[in-house]
Design a protein around this motif. Structure first.
Motif, PDB file in Angstrom:
ATOM      1  N   PRO A 751       0.835  -1.213   0.000  1.00 37.86           N
ATOM      2  CA  PRO A 751       0.000   0.000   0.000  1.00 37.86           C
ATOM      3  C   PRO A 751       0.864   1.256   0.000  1.00 37.86           C
ATOM      4  CG  PRO A 751       0.106  -0.950   2.197  1.00 37.86           C
ATOM      5  CD  PRO A 751       0.789  -1.927   1.290  1.00 37.86           C
ATOM      6  N   PRO A 752       0.339   2.366  -0.511  1.00 34.18           N
ATOM      7  CA  PRO A 752       1.097   3.633  -0.438  1.00 34.18           C
ATOM      8  C   PRO A 752       1.304   4.040   1.021  1.00 34.18           C
ATOM      9  CG  PRO A 752      -0.712   3.794  -2.015  1.00 34.18           C
ATOM     10  CD  PRO A 752      -0.920   2.518  -1.256  1.00 34.18           C
ATOM     11  N   PHE A 753       2.511   4.513   1.324  1.00 33.63           N
ATOM     12  CA  PHE A 753       2.805   4.917   2.698  1.00 33.63           C
ATOM     13  C   PHE A 753       3.961   5.907   2.703  1.00 33.63           C
ATOM     14  CE2 PHE A 753       5.315   1.060   1.938  1.00 33.63           C
ATOM     15  CZ  PHE A 753       6.591   1.486   2.282  1.00 33.63           C
ATOM     16  N   ALA A 754       4.130   6.565   3.827  1.00 36.38           N
ATOM     17  CA  ALA A 754       5.256   7.460   4.086  1.00 36.38           C
ATOM     18  C   ALA A 754       5.576   7.343   5.564  1.00 36.38           C
ATOM     19  CB  ALA A 754       4.928   8.903   3.706  1.00 36.38           C
ATOM     20  N   ILE A 755       6.660   6.652   5.901  1.00 31.29           N
ATOM     21  CA  ILE A 755       7.025   6.325   7.280  1.00 31.29           C
ATOM     22  C   ILE A 755       8.471   6.713   7.511  1.00 31.29           C
ATOM     23  CG2 ILE A 755       7.353   4.431   8.923  1.00 31.29           C
ATOM     24  CD1 ILE A 755       5.089   2.960   7.611  1.00 31.29           C
ATOM     25  N   THR A 756       8.754   7.241   8.675  1.00 32.86           N
ATOM     26  CA  THR A 756      10.123   7.577   9.083  1.00 32.86           C
ATOM     27  C   THR A 756      10.618   6.549  10.082  1.00 32.86           C
ATOM     28  OG1 THR A 756       9.724   9.933   8.756  1.00 32.86           O
ATOM     29  CG2 THR A 756      11.618   9.319  10.102  1.00 32.86           C
ATOM     30  N   TYR A 757      11.780   5.973   9.795  1.00 33.01           N
ATOM     31  CA  TYR A 757      12.376   4.955  10.660  1.00 33.01           C
ATOM     32  C   TYR A 757      13.858   5.234  10.794  1.00 33.01           C
ATOM     33  CZ  TYR A 757      14.060   0.318  12.137  1.00 33.01           C
ATOM     34  OH  TYR A 757      14.666  -0.705  12.807  1.00 33.01           O
ATOM     35  N   GLU A 758      14.317   5.439  12.037  1.00 34.68           N
ATOM     36  CA  GLU A 758      15.719   5.737  12.326  1.00 34.68           C
ATOM     37  C   GLU A 758      16.231   6.921  11.496  1.00 34.68           C
ATOM     38  OE1 GLU A 758      17.340   4.707  14.689  1.00 34.68           O
ATOM     39  OE2 GLU A 758      16.550   2.780  15.315  1.00 34.68           O
ATOM     40  N   GLY A 759      15.391   7.939  11.353  1.00 41.36           N
ATOM     41  CA  GLY A 759      15.786   9.149  10.645  1.00 41.36           C
ATOM     42  C   GLY A 759      15.678   9.066   9.138  1.00 41.36           C
ATOM     43  N   CYS A 760      15.304   7.913   8.592  1.00 40.11           N
ATOM     44  CA  CYS A 760      15.174   7.742   7.138  1.00 40.11           C
ATOM     45  C   CYS A 760      13.694   7.729   6.789  1.00 40.11           C
ATOM     46  CB  CYS A 760      15.847   6.448   6.683  1.00 40.11           C
ATOM     47  SG  CYS A 760      15.695   6.114   4.912  1.00 40.11           S
ATOM     48  N   ASN A 764       6.373   4.910  -0.455  1.00 37.73           N
ATOM     49  CA  ASN A 764       5.927   4.062  -1.557  1.00 37.73           C
ATOM     50  C   ASN A 764       4.782   4.790  -2.244  1.00 37.73           C
ATOM     51  OD1 ASN A 764       5.361   1.987  -3.345  1.00 37.73           O
ATOM     52  ND2 ASN A 764       4.086   0.888  -1.864  1.00 37.73           N
ATOM     53  N   PRO A 765       4.992   5.322  -3.448  1.00 38.38           N
ATOM     54  CA  PRO A 765       3.909   6.065  -4.100  1.00 38.38           C
ATOM     55  C   PRO A 765       2.775   5.181  -4.587  1.00 38.38           C
ATOM     56  CG  PRO A 765       5.796   5.889  -5.559  1.00 38.38           C
ATOM     57  CD  PRO A 765       6.228   5.313  -4.233  1.00 38.38           C
ATOM     58  N   GLY A 766       3.045   3.891  -4.815  1.00 34.42           N
ATOM     59  CA  GLY A 766       2.029   3.017  -5.357  1.00 34.42           C
ATOM     60  C   GLY A 766       1.799   3.283  -6.840  1.00 34.42           C
ATOM     61  N   ALA A 777      -6.161   9.129  -9.642  1.00 35.78           N
ATOM     62  CA  ALA A 777      -4.702   9.147  -9.813  1.00 35.78           C
ATOM     63  C   ALA A 777      -4.073   9.438  -8.463  1.00 35.78           C
ATOM     64  CB  ALA A 777      -4.296  10.212 -10.833  1.00 35.78           C
ATOM     65  N   GLN A 778      -3.061   8.647  -8.093  1.00 40.14           N
ATOM     66  CA  GLN A 778      -2.377   8.856  -6.820  1.00 40.14           C
ATOM     67  C   GLN A 778      -0.874   8.916  -7.072  1.00 40.14           C
ATOM     68  OE1 GLN A 778      -3.216   5.533  -4.242  1.00 40.14           O
ATOM     69  NE2 GLN A 778      -1.797   4.166  -5.289  1.00 40.14           N
ATOM     70  N   TRP A 779      -0.218   9.751  -6.305  1.00 38.87           N
ATOM     71  CA  TRP A 779       1.221   9.921  -6.443  1.00 38.87           C
ATOM     72  C   TRP A 779       1.776  10.434  -5.120  1.00 38.87           C
ATOM     73  CZ3 TRP A 779      -2.422  13.285  -8.134  1.00 38.87           C
ATOM     74  CH2 TRP A 779      -2.282  14.623  -7.812  1.00 38.87           C
ATOM     75  N   MET A 780       3.090  10.551  -5.042  1.00 41.07           N
ATOM     76  CA  MET A 780       3.772  11.015  -3.836  1.00 41.07           C
ATOM     77  C   MET A 780       4.432  12.353  -4.118  1.00 41.07           C
ATOM     78  SD  MET A 780       4.346  10.103  -0.648  1.00 41.07           S
ATOM     79  CE  MET A 780       3.982   8.348  -0.744  1.00 41.07           C
ATOM     80  N   GLU A 781       4.293  13.264  -3.166  1.00 37.66           N
ATOM     81  CA  GLU A 781       4.909  14.584  -3.278  1.00 37.66           C
ATOM     82  C   GLU A 781       5.878  14.762  -2.112  1.00 37.66           C
ATOM     83  OE1 GLU A 781       2.657  18.270  -4.656  1.00 37.66           O
ATOM     84  OE2 GLU A 781       3.024  18.746  -2.552  1.00 37.66           O
ATOM     85  N   TYR A 782       7.144  14.899  -2.450  1.00 40.35           N
ATOM     86  CA  TYR A 782       8.201  15.019  -1.432  1.00 40.35           C
ATOM     87  C   TYR A 782       8.637  16.474  -1.331  1.00 40.35           C
ATOM     88  CZ  TYR A 782      12.782  14.474   0.811  1.00 40.35           C
ATOM     89  OH  TYR A 782      13.863  14.578   1.641  1.00 40.35           O
ATOM     90  N   ASP A 783       8.682  16.995  -0.106  1.00 41.95           N
ATOM     91  CA  ASP A 783       9.092  18.370   0.149  1.00 41.95           C
ATOM     92  C   ASP A 783      10.512  18.368   0.705  1.00 41.95           C
ATOM     93  OD1 ASP A 783       9.354  21.032   0.657  1.00 41.95           O
ATOM     94  OD2 ASP A 783       7.572  21.213   1.936  1.00 41.95           O
ATOM     95  N   ALA A 784      11.435  18.962  -0.017  1.00 36.70           N
ATOM     96  CA  ALA A 784      12.831  18.989   0.428  1.00 36.70           C
ATOM     97  C   ALA A 784      13.030  19.886   1.639  1.00 36.70           C
ATOM     98  CB  ALA A 784      13.737  19.448  -0.712  1.00 36.70           C
ATOM     99  N   GLY A 789       7.315  13.165   2.853  1.00 41.24           N
ATOM    100  CA  GLY A 789       6.489  12.901   1.699  1.00 41.24           C
ATOM    101  C   GLY A 789       5.030  12.853   2.067  1.00 41.24           C
ATOM    102  N   MET A 790       4.181  13.110   1.084  1.00 42.63           N
ATOM    103  CA  MET A 790       2.744  13.123   1.315  1.00 42.63           C
ATOM    104  C   MET A 790       2.062  12.502   0.100  1.00 42.63           C
ATOM    105  SD  MET A 790       0.230  16.402   1.936  1.00 42.63           S
ATOM    106  CE  MET A 790       0.759  17.115   0.382  1.00 42.63           C
ATOM    107  N   THR A 791       1.127  11.595   0.354  1.00 36.87           N
ATOM    108  CA  THR A 791       0.367  10.971  -0.717  1.00 36.87           C
ATOM    109  C   THR A 791      -0.735  11.901  -1.179  1.00 36.87           C
ATOM    110  OG1 THR A 791       0.803   8.774   0.218  1.00 36.87           O
ATOM    111  CG2 THR A 791      -0.976   8.943  -1.375  1.00 36.87           C
ATOM    112  N   ARG A 792      -0.811  12.097  -2.490  1.00 38.80           N
ATOM    113  CA  ARG A 792      -1.832  12.968  -3.065  1.00 38.80           C
ATOM    114  C   ARG A 792      -2.681  12.184  -4.049  1.00 38.80           C
ATOM    115  NH1 ARG A 792      -0.365  18.851  -4.960  1.00 38.80           N
ATOM    116  NH2 ARG A 792      -2.632  18.655  -5.142  1.00 38.80           N
ATOM    117  N   GLU A 793      -3.922  12.610  -4.191  1.00 39.20           N
ATOM    118  CA  GLU A 793      -4.854  11.965  -5.100  1.00 39.20           C
ATOM    119  C   GLU A 793      -5.616  13.024  -5.886  1.00 39.20           C
ATOM    120  OE1 GLU A 793      -7.446   9.411  -2.986  1.00 39.20           O
ATOM    121  OE2 GLU A 793      -5.892   7.924  -2.491  1.00 39.20           O
ATOM    122  N   ALA A 794      -6.071  12.648  -7.063  1.00 41.25           N
ATOM    123  CA  ALA A 794      -6.886  13.521  -7.910  1.00 41.25           C
ATOM    124  C   ALA A 794      -7.748  12.652  -8.807  1.00 41.25           C
ATOM    125  CB  ALA A 794      -6.019  14.460  -8.749  1.00 41.25           C
ATOM    126  N   ARG A 795      -8.921  13.157  -9.119  1.00 43.73           N
ATOM    127  CA  ARG A 795      -9.833  12.443  -9.999  1.00 43.73           C
ATOM    128  C   ARG A 795      -9.699  12.992 -11.411  1.00 43.73           C
ATOM    129  NH1 ARG A 795     -13.020   9.076  -7.248  1.00 43.73           N
ATOM    130  NH2 ARG A 795     -14.111   8.649  -9.199  1.00 43.73           N
TER     131      ARG A 795
END
Length: 796
Positions: A751-760, A764-766, A777-784, A789-795
């Protein structure tokens, strides 16, 4: 008769005596009373030996690099840039000749140059473009004779010089202006590693996209860990697709050595120096009290011989022996595992498959004859150890945070991070090491990303990640146009700096033939993508498009028919990408005609896996496309539930029994679980109430399990080579050491997810068009800026 002294000047030139000053010789005439001429008594001077001639040679910088590293970095804690190394190599080749190595002439010159650089206030980075190093070498040149440095002459020459012009004059302000942060002008912003021109007032330098670099799997430096010297070394031999069979052994040995040294630096495996008899008494009296003070000790498998019935903690590689038994291997030998009583640590928190390096706690039970494929019953180092190891607990090696690996130990007065020990000097990706340019690049990151609150910077610092972009599906093209349209509607200065498109780019491996159009059909799919991209010229002019292939893409799919291909795999061939490159060229040309300014939108066809770096080594994003969760489920070792009381399973990789909850064996197993669990690295996320929807709870659990499994292994493909082949000489590109700041695992089965583990931060955009959801439509948007990261969706 004329005077014999020839003063009147009428003597022939041959007989004339040269008149010299009276003070030329303190000894007077031999007979002053008789007026004899003053003939100077010349003191004897031995003839000067001729200066040894030096035949200049052409000394390549790569040949001098090991000695320069040993002298400048190891001895004087300095770092030479490539230009400085070139300058010194030319100087040594000219003035030391062929004796630079045999007679040790080069090392003396390097040592004197480093001493003088530090003496006159040089920074940590030694650049070669300025006049500072050139002036030092000129002074050393005047004190050299026969390729050797005359220390007395050098010191006298240095005493007449107050500085080497490290700035305008010798004032402290001039030094700080010429080398901000103790670095040269070029290194102050990390420009030497990134290849970007330093324009202090340029607006382009404030664009986050200018600091983005794509590093392919075949472009990464090939490093190996030296166990004796405990540091990384560059592999000098050229890589090969068909290497010597010994390279396969070296690949597994490298993985083991990295995890082993990582464990030894973990606090749980370090013996306390203040241990006392009272501590030992506490350990014997209560396991709960003993846990914080206990140091775990690894036992080599070969050392199990003759220690039957004793408890040990092993570190080794899980494998399936030719007889079908589950075995554990390390550098000293292998032993058969008995998994009847084994429990995973943490419970149902990670997968354990053959090909992984794991920690196993249990008891060794010796038998009279060797088990496994040993020859003639031989037992010992390098072979199969007789008997079996009864496993009680199985866990992954603790993960190590990125800042610990690089030795980032704290913040300075200006908020910048300070680098300490560990591997801060190692340049893992070829973009500069942490110690060399990390501090300066963090200042640049704050200046570019966090120094202003403009909304344009917030939008520009985004990386859009699209997964499973199947171009042979009309629904996928519609979803792609919808996503591009959303970002194209924003102002040009707010467009994302990069868009990552990850394969598979086709649903089936069309290159295998079988009635399909083959390469012609595959090229038509990318031509249709080029037509879709041409509708959004703003995106093509201001964004970097990065393509990461999958297993169904050419050319590997032509031989694998869509099965698991060899890792790392190359990029999509240029044969299929010409139309897309033309679309970018046309968009940039149109923008230049309209505005008069050049744009630098581009399409980069990278490898799988690949790395994105921002601001040198400050941010690293690893991208990997693989059906990982399904392979883990198929190959994972199954553990019996504690509540099961059924008969043992007949599966070779499956435990065949578990103790009753009230039995002494079960109690001992539970105590061992408590002790070993302290050595595990846990997900640094607070416990939250599980949502009412069981599907979401299961997805979150699966995501955590996948993330912990991969990051604890520190390797992107912890499987047997029969399940996931790997190019032996390029296996280093699959290492996650040090941990990246972010990791993208494109797994369509997870499944799509955004998890932080040990600072990393793991994402997974899916798939771009998820199954079972029509028109989404679903995708991942990463903010530097936030590194999230954040999962985004649009119809559509």
């Amino acid at each position: 008769m004329e005077n014999s002294n020839g003063i009147n000047g009428r003597n022939a030139p041959l007989f004339r005596t040269v008149q010299k000053p009276l003070d030329s010789n303190p000894i007077p005439s031999s007979s002053p009373a008789f007026g004899t001429p003053v003939h100077p008594i010349r003191t004897y001077k031995p003839p000067e030996p001729p200066k040894p001639s030096i035949l200049p040679i052409l000394l390549p910088p790569a040949t001098l690099r090991p000695i320069a590293f040993r002298t400048f970095t190891k001895k004087h804690n300095l770092t030479l840039t490539s230009s400085a190394l070139q300058l010194i190599a030319t100087f040594i080749g000219k003035h030391c000749g062929s004796g630079w190595r045999e007679e040790g002439l080069a090392e003396k010159v390097l040592d004197e140059a480093a001493r003088q650089w530090k003496k006159f206030g040089g920074g940590v980075i030694v650049p070669g473009d300025g006049e500072e190093l050139k002036n030092i070498l000129k002074t050393i040149e005047g004190s050299m004779s026969g390729g050797r440095v005359n220390s007395n002459s050098l010191h006298s020459a240095l005493s007449r010089q107050s500085s080497f012009a490290f700035g305008a004059g010798n004032s402290e302000s001039a030094v700080s202006d010429s080398r901000p942060g103790g670095l040269g002008r070029e290194e102050s912003f990390g420009l030497s590693a990134l290849g970007v021109e330093d324009e202090e007032e340029s607006d382009e330098r404030k664009d986050p996209r200018k600091w983005l670099k794509v590093v392919g799997a075949f472009d990464q430096p090939r490093l190996t860990y030296n166990v004796i010297q405990k540091h990384f070394e560059v592999i000098g031999a050229a890589p090969s697709l068909l290497p010597d069979p010994s390279h396969k052994t070296i690949m597994f040995r490298q993985r083991y050595n990295l995890i082993h040294q990582r464990l030894l630096r973990n606090e749980s495996f370090q013996t306390s120096s203040v241990a006392t008899a009272r501590t030992s008494a506490l350990q014997r009296s209560s396991s709960t009290l003993a846990t914080p003070q206990q140091a775990y000790k690894l036992t080599p498998i070969a050392n199990l011989l003759g220690r039957s019935g004793s408890n040990h903690l092993l570190l080794g590689l899980l494998t399936i022996s030719p007889t079908g038994m589950l075995t554990l291997n390390d550098l000293t030998g292998s032993i058969t595992l008995d998994m009847q009583l084994a429990r995973p640590v943490p419970e149902d928190g990670a997968w354990f498959t053959p090909g992984m390096i794991v920690l196993v706690d249990g008891v060794y039970e010796e038998e009279g004859s060797a088990m496994g494929p040993g020859l003639d019953g031989n037992r010992g180092v390098g072979g199969t150890i007789g008997g079996k190891f009864i496993a009680y607990s199985v866990g992954g090696p603790p993960c190590e945070r990125r800042d610990v690996t690089l030795g980032v130990v704290g913040e300075g007065k200006d908020g910048s991070l300070k680098a300490g020990g560990a591997f801060g000097w190692v340049d893992f990706l070829g973009v500069g090491s942490e110690r060399a340019a990390g501090s300066a690049m963090r200042k640049t990151e704050r200046l570019v990303l966090k120094g202003t609150s403009e909304s344009s910077v917030e939008g520009r610092a985004r990386v859009v990640i699209l997964g499973e972009v199947e171009l042979d599906s009309a629904k996928t093209l519609q979803a792609l146009k919808k996503v591009l349209g959303l970002y194209a509607a924003e102002p040009a200065d707010r467009t994302p700096m990069a868009i990552v498109l990850m394969g598979n780019f086709v649903r089936y491996a069309v290159m295998t033939g079988g009635g399909s159009g083959g390469s012609i059909e595959y090229k038509e799919y990318f031509d249709s993508l080029a037509s879709a991209l041409s509708d959004y010229p703003t995106m093509l002019q201001n964004t970097t498009f990065i393509f990461v292939p999958g297993d169904n893409d050419p050319w590997p799919s032509a031989f694998s028919a869509g099965a698991a291909t060899v890792l790392p795999r190359g990029s999509v061939p240029e044969l299929f990408t010409s139309r897309i490159k033309r679309a970018f060229a046309n968009a940039n040309a149109d923008a230049e005609k309209a505005t008069g300014k050049k744009t630098a939108g581009e399409a980069i066809w990278s490898t799988n896996p690949t790395r994105l770096t921002m601001f040198g080594s400050v941010q690293e994003i690893a991208l990997f496309r693989d059906d990982m969760s399904g392979r883990l489920r198929r190959n994972g070792v199954r553990f019996r539930n504690l509540e099961e009381e059924t008969a043992p399973s007949t599966d070779t990789a499956e435990p065949n029994g578990a103790p009753d909850g009230d039995s002494p064996a079960a109690n001992a197993s539970m105590e061992i679980d408590q002790v070993v669990e302290t050595a595990e690295s846990h997900i640094p996320a607070p416990k939250v109430k599980e949502p009412a929807n069981s599907t979401i709870s299961a997805d979150l659990k699966l995501a955590r399990k996948l993330v912990k499994t991969i990051l604890d292994q520190g390797y992107l493909s912890p499987f047997p080579l029969s399940n996931r082949p790997v190019l032996w000489d390029y296996a280093g590109s699959l290492q996650l050491y040090p941990l990246p700041t972010s990791l993208v695992i494109m797994d369509p089965e997870a499944p799509p997810f955004a998890i932080t583990y040990e600072g990393c931060h793991v994402m997974n955009p899916g798939p771009l068009t998820p199954g079972g959801r029509k028109g989404v439509a679903q995708w991942m948007e990463y903010d530097a800026r936030t590194r999230k990261g954040m999962t985004r969706e649009a119809r559509f």
